[in-house]
Motif scaffolding. Structure first.
Motif, PDB file in Angstrom:
ATOM      1  N   HIS A 176      35.597  51.593  27.740  1.00 42.97           N
ATOM      2  CA  HIS A 176      35.806  50.350  28.482  1.00 42.97           C
ATOM      3  C   HIS A 176      36.753  49.426  27.729  1.00 42.97           C
ATOM      4  CE1 HIS A 176      34.945  46.259  29.948  1.00 42.97           C
ATOM      5  NE2 HIS A 176      34.771  46.844  31.108  1.00 42.97           N
ATOM      6  N   ARG A 177      36.624  49.349  26.418  1.00 41.89           N
ATOM      7  CA  ARG A 177      37.535  48.502  25.632  1.00 41.89           C
ATOM      8  C   ARG A 177      38.977  48.999  25.753  1.00 41.89           C
ATOM      9  NH1 ARG A 177      32.910  48.269  22.294  1.00 41.89           N
ATOM     10  NH2 ARG A 177      33.488  50.154  21.150  1.00 41.89           N
ATOM     11  N   GLU A 178      39.153  50.322  25.765  1.00 36.83           N
ATOM     12  CA  GLU A 178      40.503  50.867  25.915  1.00 36.83           C
ATOM     13  C   GLU A 178      41.056  50.548  27.307  1.00 36.83           C
ATOM     14  OE1 GLU A 178      42.840  55.166  25.436  1.00 36.83           O
ATOM     15  OE2 GLU A 178      40.802  54.909  24.659  1.00 36.83           O
ATOM     16  N   ALA A 179      40.194  50.627  28.312  1.00 37.39           N
ATOM     17  CA  ALA A 179      40.618  50.273  29.669  1.00 37.39           C
ATOM     18  C   ALA A 179      41.009  48.802  29.748  1.00 37.39           C
ATOM     19  CB  ALA A 179      39.496  50.582  30.654  1.00 37.39           C
ATOM     20  N   ALA A 180      40.231  47.929  29.102  1.00 37.57           N
ATOM     21  CA  ALA A 180      40.536  46.496  29.102  1.00 37.57           C
ATOM     22  C   ALA A 180      41.866  46.224  28.408  1.00 37.57           C
ATOM     23  CB  ALA A 180      39.408  45.722  28.426  1.00 37.57           C
ATOM     24  N   ALA A 212      45.112  44.480  30.196  1.00 41.13           N
ATOM     25  CA  ALA A 212      45.738  43.292  29.599  1.00 41.13           C
ATOM     26  C   ALA A 212      47.221  43.542  29.327  1.00 41.13           C
ATOM     27  CB  ALA A 212      45.009  42.908  28.319  1.00 41.13           C
ATOM     28  N   GLU A 213      47.532  44.730  28.826  1.00 43.70           N
ATOM     29  CA  GLU A 213      48.927  45.089  28.552  1.00 43.70           C
ATOM     30  C   GLU A 213      49.749  45.126  29.838  1.00 43.70           C
ATOM     31  OE1 GLU A 213      51.479  48.704  26.409  1.00 43.70           O
ATOM     32  OE2 GLU A 213      49.338  48.925  26.798  1.00 43.70           O
ATOM     33  N   GLN A 214      49.166  45.672  30.904  1.00 46.30           N
ATOM     34  CA  GLN A 214      49.873  45.723  32.183  1.00 46.30           C
ATOM     35  C   GLN A 214      50.124  44.319  32.731  1.00 46.30           C
ATOM     36  OE1 GLN A 214      51.055  48.556  33.823  1.00 46.30           O
ATOM     37  NE2 GLN A 214      50.559  49.493  31.848  1.00 46.30           N
ATOM     38  N   LEU A 215      49.123  43.442  32.659  1.00 40.53           N
ATOM     39  CA  LEU A 215      49.306  42.071  33.130  1.00 40.53           C
ATOM     40  C   LEU A 215      50.395  41.361  32.342  1.00 40.53           C
ATOM     41  CD1 LEU A 215      45.580  40.970  33.661  1.00 40.53           C
ATOM     42  CD2 LEU A 215      47.275  41.455  35.446  1.00 40.53           C
ATOM     43  N   GLY A 233      44.041  34.269  25.090  1.00 39.59           N
ATOM     44  CA  GLY A 233      44.260  35.689  25.345  1.00 39.59           C
ATOM     45  C   GLY A 233      43.788  36.077  26.726  1.00 39.59           C
ATOM     46  N   TYR A 234      43.737  37.386  26.961  1.00 39.24           N
ATOM     47  CA  TYR A 234      43.330  37.910  28.261  1.00 39.24           C
ATOM     48  C   TYR A 234      41.844  38.256  28.323  1.00 39.24           C
ATOM     49  CZ  TYR A 234      48.338  38.487  29.258  1.00 39.24           C
ATOM     50  OH  TYR A 234      49.664  38.261  29.476  1.00 39.24           O
ATOM     51  N   LEU A 235      41.154  38.294  27.190  1.00 40.07           N
ATOM     52  CA  LEU A 235      39.806  38.833  27.150  1.00 40.07           C
ATOM     53  C   LEU A 235      38.758  37.729  27.018  1.00 40.07           C
ATOM     54  CD1 LEU A 235      40.385  41.898  24.780  1.00 40.07           C
ATOM     55  CD2 LEU A 235      40.716  41.729  27.261  1.00 40.07           C
ATOM     56  N   GLN A 236      37.820  37.717  27.936  1.00 49.63           N
ATOM     57  CA  GLN A 236      36.673  36.815  27.883  1.00 49.63           C
ATOM     58  C   GLN A 236      35.457  37.625  27.445  1.00 49.63           C
ATOM     59  OE1 GLN A 236      34.776  35.610  31.601  1.00 49.63           O
ATOM     60  NE2 GLN A 236      34.644  33.479  30.875  1.00 49.63           N
ATOM     61  N   VAL A 262      38.598  40.839  31.754  1.00 45.92           N
ATOM     62  CA  VAL A 262      40.044  40.660  31.549  1.00 45.92           C
ATOM     63  C   VAL A 262      40.522  39.629  32.561  1.00 45.92           C
ATOM     64  CG1 VAL A 262      42.282  41.781  31.382  1.00 45.92           C
ATOM     65  CG2 VAL A 262      40.211  43.079  30.856  1.00 45.92           C
ATOM     66  N   VAL A 263      41.175  38.569  32.082  1.00 41.26           N
ATOM     67  CA  VAL A 263      41.559  37.449  32.946  1.00 41.26           C
ATOM     68  C   VAL A 263      43.038  37.136  32.745  1.00 41.26           C
ATOM     69  CG1 VAL A 263      41.020  35.100  33.670  1.00 41.26           C
ATOM     70  CG2 VAL A 263      39.234  36.510  32.613  1.00 41.26           C
ATOM     71  N   GLY A 264      43.789  37.115  33.842  1.00 40.78           N
ATOM     72  CA  GLY A 264      45.185  36.707  33.808  1.00 40.78           C
ATOM     73  C   GLY A 264      45.468  35.713  34.901  1.00 40.78           C
ATOM     74  N   VAL A 265      46.499  34.883  34.715  1.00 44.60           N
ATOM     75  CA  VAL A 265      46.808  33.855  35.708  1.00 44.60           C
ATOM     76  C   VAL A 265      48.304  33.868  36.011  1.00 44.60           C
ATOM     77  CG1 VAL A 265      47.065  32.043  33.942  1.00 44.60           C
ATOM     78  CG2 VAL A 265      46.595  31.407  36.321  1.00 44.60           C
ATOM     79  N   LEU A 266      48.614  33.806  37.308  1.00 40.96           N
ATOM     80  CA  LEU A 266      49.990  33.647  37.774  1.00 40.96           C
ATOM     81  C   LEU A 266      50.122  32.210  38.264  1.00 40.96           C
ATOM     82  CD1 LEU A 266      52.722  35.049  38.447  1.00 40.96           C
ATOM     83  CD2 LEU A 266      51.776  35.503  40.727  1.00 40.96           C
ATOM     84  N   PRO A 267      50.783  31.325  37.500  1.00 36.63           N
ATOM     85  CA  PRO A 267      50.853  29.909  37.894  1.00 36.63           C
ATOM     86  C   PRO A 267      51.523  29.734  39.248  1.00 36.63           C
ATOM     87  CG  PRO A 267      51.514  30.197  35.608  1.00 36.63           C
ATOM     88  CD  PRO A 267      51.438  31.568  36.208  1.00 36.63           C
TER      89      PRO A 267
END
Length: 541
Positions: free
Chosen positions: A51-55, A59-62, A74-77, A287-292
């Motif tokens: 799961h950590r590798e998937a996260a 994150a890398e893709q985002l 960062g991307y990880l909560q 994993v959390v990302g934001v597109l403003p």
């Protein structure tokens, strides 16, 4: 060889024409699924190395897509959890009637839920309470006039068909169910599964007791504790519970299937249980990302796209395979969120878009529940949630089921976008499955956020319906949910395009979505304060 025979022979040969080259969109989406469902990640169990590798991959893709970190720096909560595993060898269930003890075979006849209950022994009488539901809004109360103090409530999972599906689903959730049982004085529950509504064979469901369950390290977030034991009974053996009682299980099932009122009565026996759990601390991540957003004002509000990144890991082998890869459940959904993020970059919506790939869905929606309790943006700034949980691209995308479509103003943009894509909107074909409360959108709903969750639809009685139901029987929570199963990749891309347009439409709308006035879930909405923000719930749920 005569010319006619030669021509006939050539016509019978397989076509030598090369297969059509997959589109770039298909290749990108499928590459995410391939990575996440690879054996190397060993089923992405919550908190595991896989799961950590998937996260890290997500994150890398985002980051590569220009999506900014959405969890602080960062991307990880991080989510602090406690894993607990039932010691199967020390689990016991015994029926006692008129002094005669009948031991049950745990796993074959019944099982002790790994999610609910306490270590130790229990000896309690049994009371049948219909569907075990208390729904004030529908004037339905299976506990009225029943003495459950210190007893085990026995009920058939489901509910009366005349009660709307989302309302029935809400009161069937673990939190609402436990609250009602404790209020009635019950010390535990015995759940009887209805064969008509079982998605998977009992033999496979029983294997889940060997998987670790998880809950929050912060006990204040846990709203499902309080029962001493929770037992599920194999319907093939459930008649044992009704020996000597005024009604048989077969008779009660017939009433339930006809949506007729169920009687309530004491069973002439007791259930003795003995269970032990072993607990260990675990840390996992969302994993959390934001597109403003592009609008200076609306960018302060957020449309949230969710999909769960976890699956169930490594378990009991089936046909020699012990890795539960979770390709459909839910590598396909995570891949779709990533491709929506890519598509929205070309023309950024006015509101901001939050991409949240949650952990622990398979452990009881714990990642989304944690994010909803600790959002990385102001809670009242979240205007809508679209959730993807195995949207099941098993055939071409011509129909869509959007769970929750009749509850909020999200129906209007959904209709508009679906029509533009030539996709027919379909109502929930099986409200008894309680799908509306079984995935991560439910955590947002309980925070007052209008939400939808999606699956491919099908015409009643069609080959697609048979394919859909067969998938659950053969592949749901099985090792065969892997990369070798048939997946309609072009249909998946059509769905990604529809979801992209729906997200953009809602994010660009002047008005934020709201619950319909007649929706039960409006009670979770937050009232408008003088500064225009939403504050407290309209009523205490």
């Amino acid at each position: 060889m005569p010319r006619s025979v030669l021509l006939t022979s050539l016509l019978l040969l397989p076509s030598l024409a090369p297969a059509a080259e997959p589109s770039p969109e298909v290749k990108r989406w499928w590459s995410h699924v391939q990575f996440l469902a690879d054996d190397r990640l060993r089923g992405r169990d919550t908190g595991s190395e896989g799961h950590r590798e998937a996260a890290a991959y997500v994150a890398e893709q985002l980051a590569g897509l220009g999506v900014k970190p959405g969890a602080g720096e960062g991307y990880l909560q991080e989510v602090a959890l406690v894993s607990r595993r039932l010691v199967d060898a020390r689990s016991r269930l015994t029926l006692v009637r008129e002094g005669k003890r009948t031991p049950l075979v745990v796993g074959r006849e019944a099982l002790i839920s790994p999610r609910q209950g306490e270590s130790g022994q229990l000896d309690a009488p049994l009371v049948f309470v219909g569907h075990g539901l208390s729904i004030p809004e529908a004037n339905h109360d299976d506990f009225a006039g029943v003495d459950l103090q210190g007893k085990l409530a026995v009920f058939i999972y489901g509910g009366p068909a005349h009660i709307p599906g989302p309302l029935r689903a809400h009161h069937s959730s673990a939190a609402e169910r436990v609250k009602a049982l404790k209020k009635a004085g019950a010390v535990g529950a015995v759940v009887l599964l209805n064969p008509k509504n079982m998605e998977t064979p009992w033999s496979r469901s029983a294997l889940s007791r060997l998987q670790p369950a998880m809950n929050f390290a912060d006990t204040s977030l846990d709203d499902t504790s309080g029962l001493q034991v929770s037992v599920s009974f194999n319907p093939a053996h459930a008649e044992k519970l009704f020996t000597g009682s005024p009604h048989s299980f077969k008779e009660l099932l017939a009433l339930a299937d006809a949506s007729k009122p169920l009687p309530r009565f004491e069973l002439p026996m007791r259930l003795q249980s003995s269970a032990e759990w072993v607990s260990t601390p675990v840390t996992s991540v969302n994993v959390v990302g934001v597109l403003p957003g592009s609008d200076p004002v609306l960018a302060k509000e957020y449309v949230v796209l969710t999909a769960h990144l976890d699956h169930v890991g490594v378990g009991a082998p089936i046909n020699g395979d012990a890795i539960y890869n979770g390709a459909m459940d839910n590598a396909t959904g995570v891949a779709a969120v990533l491709e929506v993020a890519r598509a929205l970059q070309a023309q950024k919506p006015q509101r901001s878009i939050l991409f949240v790939l949650v952990t622990g869905e398979e452990k009881g929606l714990i990642g989304s529940r944690y994010f909803a309790a600790h959002p990385t943006v102001p809670r009242d700034a979240i205007v809508a949630n679209f959730n993807l949980d195995m949207f099941l691209p098993l055939f071409d995308f011509t129909r869509v089921v959007a769970y929750g479509q009749d509850e909020s103003t999200l129906l209007a943009p959904l209709r508009e976008v679906a029509s533009a894509h030539g996709v027919k909107l379909q109502p929930d074909p099986n409200p008894s499955s309680m799908t509306f409360i079984r995935s991560d959108q439910y955590a947002f709903i309980r925070q007052g956020v209008p939400a939808l969750s999606f699956k491919f639809g099908y015409a009643p009685g069609s080959p697609e319906e048979r394919t859909f139901k067969d998938w659950y029987t053969r592949h749901y929570h099985a090792p065969s949910d892997d990369l070798r199963q048939p997946i309609h990749k072009d249909g998946a891309i059509k769905f990604v395009q529809l979801l992209t347009d729906l997200t953009r439409t809602v994010a660009n709308a002047p008005e934020r979505p709201r619950w319909n006035d007649d929706s039960f879930f409006r009670r979770f909405a937050r009232t408008n304060t003088p500064d225009g923000k939403q504050d407290t719930p309209l009523s205490n749920p």
